[in-house]
Structures are given as C-alpha cells and as structure tokens.
Design an enzyme around this catalytic site. Structure first.
Site, short mmCIF file in Angstrom:
data_model
loop_
_atom_site.label_atom_id
_atom_site.label_comp_id
_atom_site.label_asym_id
_atom_site.label_seq_id
_atom_site.Cartn_x
_atom_site.Cartn_y
_atom_site.Cartn_z
CD GLU A 1 -3.64 -6.09 2.80
OE1 GLU A 1 -4.50 -5.35 3.32
OE2 GLU A 1 -2.42 -5.88 2.89
CD GLU B 1 -3.20 -1.07 1.98
OE1 GLU B 1 -3.22 -0.24 2.90
OE2 GLU B 1 -4.14 -1.85 1.75
O1 AHR Z 1 -5.36 -6.23 6.65
C1 AHR Z 1 -5.23 -5.12 7.47
C2 AHR Z 1 -4.54 -3.95 6.80
O2 AHR Z 1 -5.32 -3.48 5.75
C3 AHR Z 1 -3.20 -4.22 6.17
O3 AHR Z 1 -2.15 -4.18 7.07
C4 AHR Z 1 -3.07 -3.11 5.17
O4 AHR Z 1 -2.28 -3.45 4.07
C5 AHR Z 1 -4.51 -2.81 4.79
O5 AHR Z 1 -4.78 -1.47 4.82
#
Ligand code: AHR
Length: 516
Positions: free
Chosen positions: A319, A196
């Site tokens: 994610e 991110e």
């Molecule tokens: O999954 C939780 C968080 O969500 C992660 O650390 C991050 O990459 C995302 O914003």
C-alpha cells in the site's frame, strides 16, 4: 489538442539539444553493470471493497446498461489493460480482516448482505466474491493477490479458502469450486495473512503476530504448482520493528513482509491537505514526504538484511500513494480524491526509488485502482476519465520486467521552497525486455526547466524518444468537462554535432524515453 497540450508540445520540440549547457545536471548510466530485474509486480494495483472502488467503479453487474463483461465495466477494464496491470490485490486492506470468503460464493442473489464497517458503514452485497475477482484478473491478464482474514477469521477459514482456490483434488471444497463454475484451480500468486495487524487488523504486537502467523501458515496447504507466495503483514511509516521481528521470527515460513507508507502533504492525518488548489508549499512538502519512501525502504531492508542477508525475503510495499482530505460533499468513508500532475510526479518518484531497490522490493500495490485515493481512473455513472497517475503508469510500462541499471547524478541542485528541499532531478534507467535502454526523468521544480547531460560510458548516444507529462499548473487534472486537460505528449531529443546530448526537461515534468 488543447491549449495546454500545444504549449507542452512546443516546449518539447525546443527540448532537444546538442552541446552540454554549462549548468546542466550530469547523468551517467552504467550500462555495463546491470542490477536486479525490476519485477513486473512492482507495478501492482490495489482494489478494496471501499467506496466506489469496486462497486460502480469496476463492477456494475451483468444486468447493467453500462457495457460490461461478466459484470465488469468494459471501459475501465479496457483502460487498465492498456497499462498492463500485472497484479491486483483484493479484497482489502482493512476490509480483508472482516471478510468471510464463504459470503462471496454461490448464487449472487442468495449471498448475505453485510455492513462495510470500515468504509462508510454501507451495505456490502457480496456480489463481488472469489469467482468474480478471478474473472477480473483473467480479463486484465493480471495475477491475483488475495488477502486473508486474520482479524475476525481463523486459521481454518484461511486454510479452507486456499484449499477452495487451489486444490486439484476431489475434496468437497474443490468440488464446490467446480460447481460454482471453475474446474481448474485458480492461480493465486500471493496470499497475505492479515493486513495492518498493528492497527485495523487487530492491534497486535509484532511478537504476537509472528506466533499467530506461524500457526496459520502451517495450515495454508496448496499443491506445489499452485502454491502462492505467502506474505506476512508488516509495519508502516517509520516503524521498522515489524521488519526486524518478522524477518527473524517467520523467516522460514514466509516469502516476504509487507510495508505501507502513504504520502500526506501536511504530514498530519487530521488535516492532510487538498488534492487540488494547493500552493507551492504543499507541492514541495508532498514531494519531500513521498521521497521518504527511500529511507523507509533502506531502513526496513537493512533490518531484514540482519536476518536475511541473502535477500530471500521480499519487501512488499503493498500500500502506497497520496492520501488527501476527501473531496467536499463526498462520503468521508469513501476516500475519494482528485488526481493531478502532482500525483503523477509522486508516482514517478516512487517508481525510481523502487527500481533502485529492485533486489528487495519485488512487489508493490498503489492505493488504489479506481475512485479511491491515488487512483488510475475516476468514474461517474457510465463515464470514466484517466488520471495523471494512470499516464505515469502507462509511460513506465517498459520498466516492467526490465533489468535496472545504475544511474549517477552529478551537480543535481536542490529545489527549495517553504522550508523544504528536494533534489531537482530524479532518474532511473533499465534495459527493457525488448533490449532497449529506457530512461525515466523527473523535474521536481515547478518553476524551472532543467538541462540533463547524458553519458553512457563506452556508448555514443544518438537520440532519445518517448513521452513527457507536464502542464502549466501544478494541479492540472482531468475532469468530465475537460477529460484531456493533461495527458502525455511525444518527446524527443537528438545529439548535437559534438556527439553530446542534453535533455531539457520542462518544469514539473515526468519523462520516459528510449535511448538510442
Ligand atoms: O487504502 C486504504 C486503507 O489504508 C487500507 O484499507 C488500510 O490497509 C490502510 O490503512
């Protein structure tokens, strides 16, 4: 068998049918036109140093009274093996961009204690480091996805971590790995440069990140047979600029671009919605929001097609999952939430989307594996329970490595409520590695069963056999008092005398069957 399961079983025994119902949805599987292979890594998981996701949930240490192997809980590892976890991403997430790998090697009692600044400000003992992580993936029979630190790290630090893990030479770093207990190089399947980068990973622009990525990638040297796939950290949600810019700028230096998308019932980060006790308007808004994954993939894939029409690059959704308001009384930085039938439906809808895009989407990681966000498993001290999401993963195991088959749905009505509408039926089909044809079906409507008439041109269908996951309430979930409130039940249906087969899918249900 409890009352709910008896009800489900009774429903499923009634669920078979011969003659096509007049208002049946018509489903055609084009078995003669196989599509892309569904990479097993599409069923990958994410384990971050966050809350009790690793410490307590998975890792208890070798001296714990909780039965463990090399510090990892036997009960949790055993359950995860049963869903054939193919890949684990570690150590973050946002945590990765503040993680220094040297803190996590050598004698555990001498490792520095840090502050987990992203997640609750708690102590990070560094008890779980590189070697412990590889012990875990080895026990699971999974591959490793290691996320590098671009935020507070450097090209040198990432380059040395890759050398430490993968070098078969006599270099000081390779010898240090040997001294720490691992003679042969570790197999790193994927290595990501940051996470991110648009946010917690450093608030960069895609152009700036592209330049830094190229600099770092230059120095990620690994012997050919141990070279990981290198991932460029991409965009999230509606933002396709990262896929556009990265597929152009770093095309030659990467194996794929990551993408993140979380499903929030209200669509608002400030008040996301509860994980249990919700009403139908938040059932449907959650499903409508999760189905946006389809257009996100389409748009990112189209952006990548402009620079990579041969689809050499993967779109790695590393994610995804539901994100609710944290459970009352828990540390807000631990992201602990319950997991209900709704989560299993969310998982199945996403799997069906990933299967349809198997050519481009070759790896995903649900967030996260244990005790955090949409988890497979919830633990409390020495106890653990399996969530409905766990069961969705278990039911979909035959799709790992299967070859996707085109599915067409006709006369598929919308289910509408609270100003939202979603298609009633979602489906996907594939030829499994065992040669069998598998079909997954979801009925999004919580109020009505649905009839689905099956058709495979050139093939007669005798029967379908597999499992169904459903319950009487939208938010049925397992608790330590009632750990089997929801689990899959057997499901089958046979063709009628006319040779036709209609599947009756219960309301709010996920079904996976082998078609014969
Ligand atoms: O999954 C939780 C968080 O969500 C992660 O650390 C991050 O990459 C995302 O914003």
């Amino acid at each position: 068998m409890n009352q709910i399961q008896r009800g489900v079983l009774a429903l499923c025994m009634l669920a078979s049918g011969g003659a096509f119902a007049a208002d049946a949805v018509s489903l055609t599987i084009d078995a003669a036109k196989p599509g892309a292979v569904i990479n097993k890594d599409v069923y990958g998981q994410f384990a971050e140093h966050l809350g009790t996701g690793i410490y307590e949930g998975l890792w208890v240490g070798p001296k714990s009274k909780i039965p463990n192997t090399k510090g990892w809980r036997n009960d949790v590892v055993g359950a995860l093996k049963n869903i054939h976890v193919p890949l684990v991403r570690w150590p973050g997430g946002c945590f990765a961009d503040e993680y220094h790998w040297r803190d996590g090697i050598g004698a555990r009692e001498k490792r520095p204690v840090k502050v987990n600044t992203n997640w609750g400000g708690v102590d990070e003992s560094n008890a779980v480091g590189t070697h412990e992580f590889f012990d875990l993936v080895e026990m699971l029979g999974a591959d490793a996805y290691v996320n590098g630190n671009l935020g507070t790290g450097s090209a040198q630090e990432m380059s040395e971590w890759v050398e430490y893990m993968t070098s078969d030479s006599k270099s000081t770093l390779a010898n240090m790995r040997r001294k720490n207990g691992h003679d042969k190089p570790f197999k790193v399947a994927y290595f990501a440069v940051g996470n991110e980068a648009w946010g917690c990973g450093g608030n960069m622009s895609p152009q700036y990140y592209s330049d830094v990525y190229k600099q770092v990638e230059t120095f990620l040297r690994a012997p050919k047979q141990y070279r990981p796939k290198i991932i460029a950290s991409g965009g999230n949600d509606n933002d396709v600029t990262w896929s556009e810019v990265l597929s152009k700028e770093v095309k030659k230096q990467t194996d794929g671009i990551s993408f993140h998308y979380y499903t929030i019932p209200t669509g608002k980060w400030e008040v996301k919605g509860a994980s249990t006790g919700f009403q139908e308007n938040e059932w449907i808004s959650t499903l409508a929001n999760t189905l946006r994954m389809e257009s996100h993939i389409q748009k990112n894939s189209a952006a990548m097609d402009k620079n990579d029409p041969e689809k050499k690059l993967g779109l790695f959704v590393d994610e995804w999952g539901t994100w609710y308001d944290v459970e009352k009384g828990t540390n807000p930085g631990f992201l602990f939430q319950q997991n209900t039938l709704r989560d299993a439906v969310v998982a199945a809808l996403n799997f069906n989307i990933f299967h349809a895009h198997a050519e481009r989407v070759r790896m995903t990681n649900i967030a996260q594996m244990v005790n955090v966000l949409q988890s497979m498993i919830i633990t409390d001290k020495d106890k653990m329970l399996l969530t409905p999401t766990y069961y969705a993963y278990q039911m979909y195991v035959p799709f790992q490595g299967a070859t996707s088959l085109p599915v067409t749905l006709k006369d598929n009505p919308d289910y509408s409520a609270g100003g939202f509408k979603v298609p009633e039926i979602s489906a996907s089909a594939a030829r499994g590695t065992d040669g069998k044809l598998y079909l997954a079906l979801v009925n999004t409507n919580p109020n009505k069963d649905a009839d689905v008439a099956l058709n495979i041109p050139g093939q007669s269908i005798k029967s379908v056999k597999g499992n169904v996951l459903t319950s009487s309430a939208m938010d049925t979930h397992n608790t330590f008092q009632s750990p089997n409130a929801i689990k899959p039940a057997p499901f089958s249906a046979a063709a009628g005398a006319d040779g036709k087969l209609t599947v009756k899918i219960p309301a709010k249900a996920v079904i996976v069957v082998a078609v014969e």
